[in-house]
Write a protein that holds these residues in place. Structure first.
Motif, PDB file in Angstrom:
ATOM      1  N   PRO A 107       0.823  -1.220   0.000  1.00 49.34           N
ATOM      2  CA  PRO A 107       0.000   0.000   0.000  1.00 49.34           C
ATOM      3  C   PRO A 107       0.857   1.270   0.000  1.00 49.34           C
ATOM      4  O   PRO A 107       1.862   1.348   0.702  1.00 49.34           O
ATOM      5  N   TYR A 108       0.443   2.239  -0.813  1.00 55.46           N
ATOM      6  CA  TYR A 108       1.093   3.548  -0.873  1.00 55.46           C
ATOM      7  C   TYR A 108       0.239   4.534  -0.094  1.00 55.46           C
ATOM      8  O   TYR A 108      -0.976   4.567  -0.239  1.00 55.46           O
ATOM      9  N   ARG A 109       0.887   5.366   0.729  1.00 52.02           N
ATOM     10  CA  ARG A 109       0.201   6.433   1.455  1.00 52.02           C
ATOM     11  C   ARG A 109       0.901   7.743   1.135  1.00 52.02           C
ATOM     12  O   ARG A 109       2.084   7.904   1.397  1.00 52.02           O
ATOM     13  N   SER A 110       0.148   8.660   0.577  1.00 52.11           N
ATOM     14  CA  SER A 110       0.697   9.959   0.204  1.00 52.11           C
ATOM     15  C   SER A 110       1.067  10.767   1.445  1.00 52.11           C
ATOM     16  O   SER A 110       0.351  10.743   2.444  1.00 52.11           O
ATOM     17  N   GLY A 111       2.144  11.493   1.323  1.00 55.64           N
ATOM     18  CA  GLY A 111       2.538  12.419   2.382  1.00 55.64           C
ATOM     19  C   GLY A 111       2.417  13.860   1.912  1.00 55.64           C
ATOM     20  O   GLY A 111       3.080  14.733   2.448  1.00 55.64           O
ATOM     21  N   SER A 112       1.554  14.094   0.936  1.00 57.28           N
ATOM     22  CA  SER A 112       1.418  15.420   0.330  1.00 57.28           C
ATOM     23  C   SER A 112       0.994  16.473   1.337  1.00 57.28           C
ATOM     24  O   SER A 112      -0.073  16.378   1.948  1.00 57.28           O
ATOM     25  N   ALA A 113       1.825  17.481   1.496  1.00 56.36           N
ATOM     26  CA  ALA A 113       1.507  18.578   2.416  1.00 56.36           C
ATOM     27  C   ALA A 113       0.272  19.329   1.947  1.00 56.36           C
ATOM     28  O   ALA A 113      -0.582  19.706   2.763  1.00 56.36           O
ATOM     29  N   THR A 114       0.153  19.543   0.649  1.00 57.19           N
ATOM     30  CA  THR A 114      -0.979  20.300   0.110  1.00 57.19           C
ATOM     31  C   THR A 114      -2.292  19.654   0.516  1.00 57.19           C
ATOM     32  O   THR A 114      -3.198  20.332   1.013  1.00 57.19           O
ATOM     33  N   GLU A 115      -2.409  18.332   0.331  1.00 56.80           N
ATOM     34  CA  GLU A 115      -3.644  17.620   0.668  1.00 56.80           C
ATOM     35  C   GLU A 115      -3.931  17.677   2.170  1.00 56.80           C
ATOM     36  O   GLU A 115      -5.048  17.955   2.589  1.00 56.80           O
ATOM     37  N   ILE A 116      -2.915  17.397   2.959  1.00 53.05           N
ATOM     38  CA  ILE A 116      -3.101  17.320   4.414  1.00 53.05           C
ATOM     39  C   ILE A 116      -3.425  18.685   5.009  1.00 53.05           C
ATOM     40  O   ILE A 116      -4.317  18.814   5.845  1.00 53.05           O
ATOM     41  N   LEU A 117      -2.722  19.719   4.575  1.00 50.79           N
ATOM     42  CA  LEU A 117      -2.991  21.057   5.107  1.00 50.79           C
ATOM     43  C   LEU A 117      -4.368  21.547   4.671  1.00 50.79           C
ATOM     44  O   LEU A 117      -5.080  22.177   5.457  1.00 50.79           O
ATOM     45  N   LYS A 118      -4.745  21.241   3.448  1.00 51.77           N
ATOM     46  CA  LYS A 118      -6.065  21.650   2.950  1.00 51.77           C
ATOM     47  C   LYS A 118      -7.173  21.034   3.806  1.00 51.77           C
ATOM     48  O   LYS A 118      -8.138  21.706   4.153  1.00 51.77           O
ATOM     49  N   GLU A 119      -7.012  19.745   4.165  1.00 55.05           N
ATOM     50  CA  GLU A 119      -7.986  19.080   5.044  1.00 55.05           C
ATOM     51  C   GLU A 119      -8.113  19.809   6.376  1.00 55.05           C
ATOM     52  O   GLU A 119      -9.180  19.826   6.978  1.00 55.05           O
ATOM     53  N   GLY A 120      -7.014  20.399   6.858  1.00 54.57           N
ATOM     54  CA  GLY A 120      -7.017  21.116   8.133  1.00 54.57           C
ATOM     55  C   GLY A 120      -7.385  22.580   8.006  1.00 54.57           C
ATOM     56  O   GLY A 120      -7.291  23.333   8.971  1.00 54.57           O
ATOM     57  N   ILE A 137      -5.803  24.797   6.258  1.00 58.20           N
ATOM     58  CA  ILE A 137      -4.592  25.615   6.218  1.00 58.20           C
ATOM     59  C   ILE A 137      -4.132  25.720   4.777  1.00 58.20           C
ATOM     60  O   ILE A 137      -3.973  24.711   4.097  1.00 58.20           O
ATOM     61  N   ASP A 138      -3.915  26.929   4.306  1.00 63.83           N
ATOM     62  CA  ASP A 138      -3.387  27.148   2.960  1.00 63.83           C
ATOM     63  C   ASP A 138      -1.950  26.647   2.934  1.00 63.83           C
ATOM     64  O   ASP A 138      -1.145  26.983   3.808  1.00 63.83           O
ATOM     65  N   SER A 139      -1.614  25.823   1.944  1.00 65.91           N
ATOM     66  CA  SER A 139      -0.268  25.239   1.903  1.00 65.91           C
ATOM     67  C   SER A 139       0.825  26.294   1.776  1.00 65.91           C
ATOM     68  O   SER A 139       1.980  26.035   2.109  1.00 65.91           O
ATOM     69  N   SER A 140       0.463  27.490   1.334  1.00 71.95           N
ATOM     70  CA  SER A 140       1.472  28.550   1.259  1.00 71.95           C
ATOM     71  C   SER A 140       1.954  28.954   2.656  1.00 71.95           C
ATOM     72  O   SER A 140       3.004  29.579   2.793  1.00 71.95           O
ATOM     73  N   ALA A 141       1.228  28.560   3.711  1.00 72.88           N
ATOM     74  CA  ALA A 141       1.650  28.863   5.078  1.00 72.88           C
ATOM     75  C   ALA A 141       2.986  28.207   5.390  1.00 72.88           C
ATOM     76  O   ALA A 141       3.754  28.698   6.209  1.00 72.88           O
ATOM     77  N   THR A 142       3.300  27.091   4.708  1.00 74.85           N
ATOM     78  CA  THR A 142       4.578  26.426   4.967  1.00 74.85           C
ATOM     79  C   THR A 142       5.742  27.220   4.399  1.00 74.85           C
ATOM     80  O   THR A 142       6.897  26.903   4.663  1.00 74.85           O
ATOM     81  N   TYR A 143       5.436  28.248   3.599  1.00 78.29           N
ATOM     82  CA  TYR A 143       6.487  29.106   3.045  1.00 78.29           C
ATOM     83  C   TYR A 143       6.417  30.520   3.611  1.00 78.29           C
ATOM     84  O   TYR A 143       7.056  31.425   3.119  1.00 78.29           O
ATOM     85  N   VAL A 193       3.717  31.321  11.856  1.00 79.57           N
ATOM     86  CA  VAL A 193       2.708  30.749  10.954  1.00 79.57           C
ATOM     87  C   VAL A 193       3.235  29.463  10.344  1.00 79.57           C
ATOM     88  O   VAL A 193       2.537  28.446  10.268  1.00 79.57           O
ATOM     89  N   ARG A 194       4.486  29.502   9.914  1.00 76.02           N
ATOM     90  CA  ARG A 194       5.092  28.313   9.309  1.00 76.02           C
ATOM     91  C   ARG A 194       5.132  27.155  10.310  1.00 76.02           C
ATOM     92  O   ARG A 194       4.797  26.016   9.978  1.00 76.02           O
ATOM     93  N   LEU A 195       5.562  27.428  11.536  1.00 79.82           N
ATOM     94  CA  LEU A 195       5.641  26.368  12.543  1.00 79.82           C
ATOM     95  C   LEU A 195       4.279  25.757  12.831  1.00 79.82           C
ATOM     96  O   LEU A 195       4.160  24.539  13.001  1.00 79.82           O
ATOM     97  N   LYS A 196       3.252  26.584  12.880  1.00 82.82           N
ATOM     98  CA  LYS A 196       1.896  26.078  13.127  1.00 82.82           C
ATOM     99  C   LYS A 196       1.470  25.130  12.006  1.00 82.82           C
ATOM    100  O   LYS A 196       0.916  24.057  12.264  1.00 82.82           O
ATOM    101  N   ALA A 197       1.742  25.514  10.771  1.00 78.00           N
ATOM    102  CA  ALA A 197       1.392  24.663   9.630  1.00 78.00           C
ATOM    103  C   ALA A 197       2.201  23.364   9.666  1.00 78.00           C
ATOM    104  O   ALA A 197       1.659  22.271   9.448  1.00 78.00           O
ATOM    105  N   GLN A 198       3.507  23.465   9.934  1.00 72.97           N
ATOM    106  CA  GLN A 198       4.358  22.276   9.980  1.00 72.97           C
ATOM    107  C   GLN A 198       3.926  21.330  11.105  1.00 72.97           C
ATOM    108  O   GLN A 198       3.938  20.116  10.931  1.00 72.97           O
ATOM    109  N   ARG A 199       3.556  21.886  12.249  1.00 69.51           N
ATOM    110  CA  ARG A 199       3.101  21.063  13.380  1.00 69.51           C
ATOM    111  C   ARG A 199       1.821  20.320  13.008  1.00 69.51           C
ATOM    112  O   ARG A 199       1.680  19.121  13.271  1.00 69.51           O
ATOM    113  N   HIS A 200       0.875  21.029  12.379  1.00 72.11           N
ATOM    114  CA  HIS A 200      -0.374  20.384  11.940  1.00 72.11           C
ATOM    115  C   HIS A 200      -0.061  19.238  10.973  1.00 72.11           C
ATOM    116  O   HIS A 200      -0.621  18.136  11.086  1.00 72.11           O
TER     117      HIS A 200
END
Length: 170
Positions: free
Chosen positions: A56-69, A71-77, A83-90
């Motif tokens: 089984p493959y499990r995606s680790g896509s930040a865009t998908e995971i942050l969107k579910e929470g 959080i705009d994925s641009s927060a990681t930048y 703001v970045r730390l909060k996104a990375q922690r989530h």
């Protein structure tokens, strides 16, 4: 195959590191994370391994995971390090939950060590952090290491590939 040892490749940790060319030699019951720089083919390699071995493959896509929470994925930048730390922690907490729910072997295109190194790579002399944010970064790095040891028995190191053109993230 050649064993490329690293600090984590120690019996006390129970984690075995491999180079990308050794990926297809792994038993499919392993919990395997690919780790390496951006745009090195981790996702393509993990999906190919999954297809060929029926692991089984499990995606680790930040865009998908942050969107579910929410959080705009641009927060990681974000230039605002808080703001970045909060996104990375989530992102890390969601991956922990996803990986906790999986029984048996799987392969993923991100490891907690990827998250740690991506965060550290963005800290420059111009990064402004409070004392609390500095402590949070240290805790975050320790949590990334702990979750690597908790969830994976194999890390596949995917090195830079000069044939892949580096382009800015979308």
């Amino acid at each position: 195959t050649t064993n490329h040892s690293t600090m984590l490749d120690h019996p006390a940790y129970g984690v075995h590191t491999r180079m990308a060319g050794e990926l297809f030699d792994l038993p499919k019951h392993f919990r395997t994370a690919l780790t390496g720089p951006h745009r090195t083919g981790k996702t393509s390699m993990a999906k190919a391994y999954s297809d060929l071995t029926e692991t089984p493959y499990r995606s680790g896509s930040a865009t998908e995971i942050l969107k579910e929470g929410g959080i705009d994925s641009s927060a990681t930048y974000s230039r605002n390090f808080g703001v970045r730390l909060k996104a990375q922690r989530h992102y890390l907490e969601r991956l922990d939950c996803i990986w906790d729910s999986i029984r048996g072997g799987f392969v993923t295109d991100r490891s907690p060590l990827c998250l740690a190194t991506y965060t550290l790579a963005d800290i420059t002399g111009e990064t402004q952090m409070t004392a609390d944010e500095h402590k949070e970064v240290i805790q975050y790095i320790n949590d990334c290491k702990a979750l690597t040891l908790k969830h994976f028995n194999t890390l596949v190191l995917v090195p830079m590939n000069p044939a892949i053109e580096l382009v800015p993230a979308e």
